[in-house]
Structure formats: C-alpha cells, structure tokens
Motif scaffolding. Structure first.
Motif, PDB file in Angstrom:
ATOM      1  N   ASN A  53       3.742  11.946   1.321  1.00  0.00           N
ATOM      2  CA  ASN A  53       3.265  11.643  -0.028  1.00  0.00           C
ATOM      3  C   ASN A  53       3.927  10.442  -0.679  1.00  0.00           C
ATOM      4  O   ASN A  53       3.381   9.881  -1.636  1.00  0.00           O
ATOM      5  CB  ASN A  53       3.455  12.868  -0.928  1.00  0.00           C
ATOM      6  CG  ASN A  53       2.600  14.038  -0.497  1.00  0.00           C
ATOM      7  OD1 ASN A  53       1.466  13.862  -0.051  1.00  0.00           O
ATOM      8  ND2 ASN A  53       3.140  15.249  -0.607  1.00  0.00           N
ATOM      9  N   SER A  54       5.087  10.029  -0.194  1.00  0.00           N
ATOM     10  CA  SER A  54       5.769   8.911  -0.847  1.00  0.00           C
ATOM     11  C   SER A  54       6.835   8.341   0.079  1.00  0.00           C
ATOM     12  O   SER A  54       7.202   8.961   1.085  1.00  0.00           O
ATOM     13  CB  SER A  54       6.429   9.368  -2.160  1.00  0.00           C
ATOM     14  OG  SER A  54       7.421  10.349  -1.901  1.00  0.00           O
ATOM     15  N   GLN A  77       5.395   8.146   3.749  1.00  0.00           N
ATOM     16  CA  GLN A  77       4.054   7.643   3.481  1.00  0.00           C
ATOM     17  C   GLN A  77       3.799   6.315   4.200  1.00  0.00           C
ATOM     18  O   GLN A  77       2.702   6.067   4.703  1.00  0.00           O
ATOM     19  CB  GLN A  77       3.843   7.460   1.979  1.00  0.00           C
ATOM     20  CG  GLN A  77       2.410   7.116   1.606  1.00  0.00           C
ATOM     21  CD  GLN A  77       2.228   7.016   0.100  1.00  0.00           C
ATOM     22  OE1 GLN A  77       3.100   6.536  -0.614  1.00  0.00           O
ATOM     23  NE2 GLN A  77       1.095   7.482  -0.389  1.00  0.00           N
ATOM     24  N   ASN A 111       7.254   2.236  -5.386  1.00  0.00           N
ATOM     25  CA  ASN A 111       6.010   2.244  -4.629  1.00  0.00           C
ATOM     26  C   ASN A 111       5.715   0.894  -3.972  1.00  0.00           C
ATOM     27  O   ASN A 111       4.685   0.735  -3.313  1.00  0.00           O
ATOM     28  CB  ASN A 111       4.839   2.615  -5.529  1.00  0.00           C
ATOM     29  CG  ASN A 111       4.923   4.042  -6.014  1.00  0.00           C
ATOM     30  OD1 ASN A 111       5.269   4.937  -5.263  1.00  0.00           O
ATOM     31  ND2 ASN A 111       4.626   4.257  -7.297  1.00  0.00           N
ATOM     32  N   ASP A 171       1.548  -2.571  -2.638  1.00  0.00           N
ATOM     33  CA  ASP A 171       1.836  -1.352  -3.377  1.00  0.00           C
ATOM     34  C   ASP A 171       1.249  -0.168  -2.626  1.00  0.00           C
ATOM     35  O   ASP A 171       0.058  -0.141  -2.333  1.00  0.00           O
ATOM     36  CB  ASP A 171       1.231  -1.436  -4.781  1.00  0.00           C
ATOM     37  CG  ASP A 171       1.735  -0.338  -5.710  1.00  0.00           C
ATOM     38  OD1 ASP A 171       1.917   0.793  -5.222  1.00  0.00           O
ATOM     39  OD2 ASP A 171       1.922  -0.595  -6.904  1.00  0.00           O
ATOM     40  N   THR A 175       0.598   2.782  -3.636  1.00  0.00           N
ATOM     41  CA  THR A 175      -0.299   3.641  -4.411  1.00  0.00           C
ATOM     42  C   THR A 175      -1.642   2.988  -4.686  1.00  0.00           C
ATOM     43  O   THR A 175      -2.508   3.596  -5.306  1.00  0.00           O
ATOM     44  CB  THR A 175       0.346   4.012  -5.756  1.00  0.00           C
ATOM     45  OG1 THR A 175       0.560   2.811  -6.524  1.00  0.00           O
ATOM     46  CG2 THR A 175       1.662   4.718  -5.541  1.00  0.00           C
ATOM     47  N   ASN A 176      -1.828   1.762  -4.217  1.00  0.00           N
ATOM     48  CA  ASN A 176      -3.053   1.015  -4.513  1.00  0.00           C
ATOM     49  C   ASN A 176      -4.163   1.376  -3.536  1.00  0.00           C
ATOM     50  O   ASN A 176      -4.409   0.693  -2.551  1.00  0.00           O
ATOM     51  CB  ASN A 176      -2.752  -0.488  -4.451  1.00  0.00           C
ATOM     52  CG  ASN A 176      -3.950  -1.329  -4.845  1.00  0.00           C
ATOM     53  OD1 ASN A 176      -4.927  -0.820  -5.391  1.00  0.00           O
ATOM     54  ND2 ASN A 176      -3.871  -2.615  -4.579  1.00  0.00           N
ATOM     55  N   PHE A 225      -4.398   4.040  -1.524  1.00  0.00           N
ATOM     56  CA  PHE A 225      -3.948   4.637  -0.282  1.00  0.00           C
ATOM     57  C   PHE A 225      -4.948   5.682   0.215  1.00  0.00           C
ATOM     58  O   PHE A 225      -5.470   6.452  -0.582  1.00  0.00           O
ATOM     59  CB  PHE A 225      -2.574   5.287  -0.491  1.00  0.00           C
ATOM     60  CG  PHE A 225      -1.969   5.823   0.770  1.00  0.00           C
ATOM     61  CD1 PHE A 225      -1.245   4.999   1.600  1.00  0.00           C
ATOM     62  CD2 PHE A 225      -2.166   7.139   1.146  1.00  0.00           C
ATOM     63  CE1 PHE A 225      -0.711   5.477   2.786  1.00  0.00           C
ATOM     64  CE2 PHE A 225      -1.628   7.619   2.319  1.00  0.00           C
ATOM     65  CZ  PHE A 225      -0.903   6.791   3.140  1.00  0.00           C
TER      66      PHE A 225
END
Length: 259
Positions: A150-151, A155, A208, A227, A229-230, A232
């Motif tokens: 998740n991160s 990730q 991130n 990034d 989170t962009n 994903f």
C-alpha cells in the motif's frame, strides 16, 4: 563451494559485457525495440501470471531475486537483479514442460541448472538447482512473487513497464524499470530488461515521491521523478539529463507486480 559465494567473488572481478560500436548512448536517440513490438501487444497481466519480480531463497539460507518477463525471459539476481545485470550469463530463457520449468545460468565458469514448479494460485515456486548435468546436487530453493503493498518500498518494489517521450510529446518509446531492495534500480529503453543495453542506478522515496538516477553501461546518466499516488498502479513522471529530473521528457509506468 556454494554458488552464491562464487557469484560474489565473480562480481569483484572484471565484468565483461558487449555492445555494438554504433550504439548511441543518449536516451533521447536510443532505438532498442525495433524487433520486439509484438511483446508489448500482449494482454495485460492476469492474476497468478509468472511475469514479475520474485523474492527467492536457497536451502542454505542465501537470498536472491528472479525476474520473469515476456518472451520466456528470466534474469537471476544475486542478491538483486541490479547486482548481476552486467554479467551476461545471468540473463537467459526458461522452458517449460507441462508444470515443470527449467533454466540455466552461466557465471563465466560454471553452469547452474534450475528446475521448479510454479503455483499460480499462490504465486510461489519450489525447485532444485545444481551444476554440470545435475539440477539437484546443490540443494533446493523457493520463491514468491512480490505483490505490491500500500505504500513506500512495498508499493514501489517490483517490475514496471511503460513508455517515455523526448520533449513534450506523448510517451511512445519503450521503458522498463525494476525497483529492488537497498535503493537498487535497473532500467532499459526496451520492451524487456532481458536483451537490452541496460542501465543501473539508485532511487529514494520521500513520502509518496520517488526520485532516482541511472547510468547506461554504454554511457549516459539520467534522473527521474514521479508520485506513487498518481493513478497507481499507473504512474506519470518526468526524466532529465544528468542530475536534472525534468528537462528531458515525460514517462508513464505500470506496475507488473500489482496483479
């Protein structure tokens, strides 16, 4: 002698690799994918597909990585793909007969034979390895595909495919990145890392944001930024020349360990 000890010794020696004399080292003009277009027209990965980056371990406890790609390509990493990428014998093709898979790597002196069975339901493989004509005389090994978390590193870690552009145009040139432990990175302007003129480098994660740089074996250093989170598992970023991470063009990448 355990094979992994030999690999470490071999890495401390002179590493040999070959490239065409007329290969252009600049990323903006590289053309490495003229004969492998069909590889990129395959369907996206499906659950349990072999393709991806694997965490593996020999029965003696030594850890290593395996990268499986399109075209029955496999790269051995001891301990990471990044560490062994300049050794040509660590990239090879695997074959399979029903549920049994096989591949052979060559460290410059010895051949090492690997055989394994892959469980697509668990993305785990179990097998044996050996030297000479044997695939069992050195022991056993296990591996598990890294499934994206998740991160952070969980990730980011894994095998990414995409495209890059030069300037402000749409990304259309093949791009591969493999993120591994210890901030180690492998890159190719090619549909696959196998069979390319690759680059190695490092990366860091700040929140991130992922930034890094890499240098091709045939010359040329580049930097990048994106990034996590962009969108994903699809991400967009910028790359540049030298230490600049945004004056070269754009790129898109899709995680292949996500599926």
């Amino acid at each position: 002698m355990k094979p992994i000890n030999y690999f470490v010794l071999f890495l401390s020696m002179s590493i040999f690799f070959s490239c065409s004399n007329d290969e252009i080292a600049t990323q903006s003009t590289q053309s490495q994918s003229t004969t492998t277009t069909s590889l990129r027209t395959l369907p996206p990965p499906t659950p349990g597909e072999l393709r991806g980056l694997y965490d593996a371990k020999f029965s003696n406890g030594t850890e290593f990585n395996l990268l499986f790609e399109y075209g029955n390509n496999v790269t051995f990493g001891g301990p990471t793909v990044n560490d062994m990428l300049s050794v040509s014998g660590m990239q090879t093709n695997y074959s399979y007969f029903g549920t049994l898979y096989e591949f052979i790597i060559f460290d410059g002196t010895n051949y090492f034979n690997f055989r394994f069975i892959y469980d697509s339901a668990t993305t785990k493989l179990t097998g044996t390895y050996g030297t000479g004509t044997s695939s069992t005389n050195l022991g056993t090994f296990t591996a598990k595909k890294h499934i994206t978390g998740n991160s952070g590193l969980s990730q980011l870690k894994g095998y990414w495919l995409g495209y890059y552009s030069t300037g402000s145009g749409a990304p259309t040139n093949d791009y591969v990145m493999v993120f591994e432990e210890g901030g180690k990175l492998s890159v190719a302007a090619h549909p696959t890392l196998h069979g390319s003129f690759p680059a190695t480098g490092t990366y860091s994660i700040y929140g991130n944001t992922v930034i890094g740089s890499y240098t091709y074996f045939i010359g040329g250093t580049y930097s990048f930024k994106f990034d996590l989170t962009n969108g994903f598992p699809d991400v967009n970023g910028t790359w540049g020349y030298g230490s600049n991470n945004n004056n070269g063009g754009n790129f898109t990448l899709s995680s292949q360990n996500f599926y």
